[in-house]
Design a protein around this motif. Structure first.
Motif, PDB file in Angstrom:
ATOM      1  N   VAL A  57      20.045  38.765  86.509  1.00  0.00           N
ATOM      2  CA  VAL A  57      19.293  39.742  86.045  1.00  0.00           C
ATOM      3  C   VAL A  57      19.742  40.776  85.194  1.00  0.00           C
ATOM      4  O   VAL A  57      19.548  42.005  84.212  1.00  0.00           O
ATOM      5  N   SER A  59      21.169  40.825  81.253  1.00  0.00           N
ATOM      6  CA  SER A  59      20.172  40.902  80.151  1.00  0.00           C
ATOM      7  C   SER A  59      19.697  42.306  80.420  1.00  0.00           C
ATOM      8  O   SER A  59      19.397  43.096  79.911  1.00  0.00           O
ATOM      9  N   ASN A  60      18.413  41.822  81.592  1.00  0.00           N
ATOM     10  CA  ASN A  60      17.140  42.837  81.602  1.00  0.00           C
ATOM     11  C   ASN A  60      18.037  44.116  82.587  1.00  0.00           C
ATOM     12  O   ASN A  60      17.149  45.135  81.259  1.00  0.00           O
ATOM     13  N   ILE A  61      19.309  43.910  83.026  1.00  0.00           N
ATOM     14  CA  ILE A  61      19.641  44.994  83.453  1.00  0.00           C
ATOM     15  C   ILE A  61      20.085  46.587  82.081  1.00  0.00           C
ATOM     16  O   ILE A  61      19.932  47.537  82.344  1.00  0.00           O
ATOM     17  N   LYS A  63      19.183  46.254  79.105  1.00  0.00           N
ATOM     18  CA  LYS A  63      17.799  45.914  78.369  1.00  0.00           C
ATOM     19  C   LYS A  63      17.539  47.515  79.198  1.00  0.00           C
ATOM     20  O   LYS A  63      17.358  48.735  78.971  1.00  0.00           O
ATOM     21  N   LEU A  64      17.712  47.413  80.737  1.00  0.00           N
ATOM     22  CA  LEU A  64      16.942  48.960  80.714  1.00  0.00           C
ATOM     23  C   LEU A  64      17.409  49.981  81.075  1.00  0.00           C
ATOM     24  O   LEU A  64      16.836  50.871  80.246  1.00  0.00           O
ATOM     25  N   ASP A  68      23.460  47.383  75.070  1.00  0.00           N
ATOM     26  CA  ASP A  68      24.443  46.245  74.259  1.00  0.00           C
ATOM     27  C   ASP A  68      25.133  45.560  75.509  1.00  0.00           C
ATOM     28  O   ASP A  68      25.636  46.113  75.581  1.00  0.00           O
ATOM     29  N   ILE A 125      26.438  35.552  80.716  1.00  0.00           N
ATOM     30  CA  ILE A 125      24.802  35.419  79.699  1.00  0.00           C
ATOM     31  C   ILE A 125      25.037  34.447  79.147  1.00  0.00           C
ATOM     32  O   ILE A 125      24.206  33.668  78.594  1.00  0.00           O
TER      33      ILE A 125
END
Length: 192
Positions: A57, A59-61, A63-64, A68, A125
């Motif tokens: 998770v 990249s989602n973290i 983004k949250l 970047d 990633i």
């Protein structure tokens, strides 16, 4: 679940070179001397949790929080830079909290950014684009075993090198760590 031995080997080697636990031995020894001990098992487990969390998770973290990967790498480079300054100049930047035990106070510079730092996380990633999650997971486990063995044997390595060898290694690897931090920062800011 589809595991490929060739992919596991490739992922393991890539992570091993990015984490560079062998090159971090002088830093680990420095932390052990400064704080008395290192909780090898806990440091390995925390590093593993961070790596697996970021694998699934990460990249989602980012983004949250509106961050970047490049900015994350730049922040990790700053921490590495200050750790290198500590080693070269003999100053204390990462101070322990008053209620922390000596072993606990090594977790921040040791787990992040040294083992599970920005370089490791951005690599995880990137690996997801080319390899399967299970292959990457096994590669992480292999690296965690190596990390644990190096952390456990750091006092033996310290005895072998002796005080003068440790001082030379600490200064030399401090300069290398500064150079890596500057290179990572330059890459983050598009100056390379």
């Amino acid at each position: 679940m589809n595991l490929t031995l060739k992919d596991i080997f490739s992922v393991s080697l890539i992570l091993f070179s990015v984490i560079d636990i062998i090159g971090a031995i002088p830093i680990i020894i420095n932390l052990r001397q400064k704080h008395g001990s290192i909780e090898s098992g806990k440091a390995t487990i925390y590093s593993g949790i961070i790596m697996f969390l970021f694998l699934f998770v990460g990249s989602n973290i980012l983004k949250l929080f509106g961050v970047d990967v490049t900015s994350f790498a730049a922040a990790g480079a700053l921490i590495m830079f200050f750790l290198g300054l500590e080693m070269v100049l003999g100053v204390e930047i990462f101070k322990s909290e008053p209620d922390e035990s000596n072993a606990k106070s090594t977790m921040v510079p040791l787990v992040f950014p040294l083992i599970a730092g920005a370089g490791t996380m951005t690599t995880l990633i990137s690996l997801r684009a080319e390899f399967g999650k299970w292959d990457i997971g096994v590669g992480i486990l292999i690296n965690l075993i190596v990390i644990y063995l190096v952390l456990r044997s750091s006092s033996l390595i310290s005895r072998i090198l002796g005080p003068s060898g440790l001082m030379v290694a600490r200064k030399m690897f401090g300069i290398i760590l500064l150079a890596i931090a500057i290179k990572l920062a330059k890459k983050s800011f598009g100056m390379e």
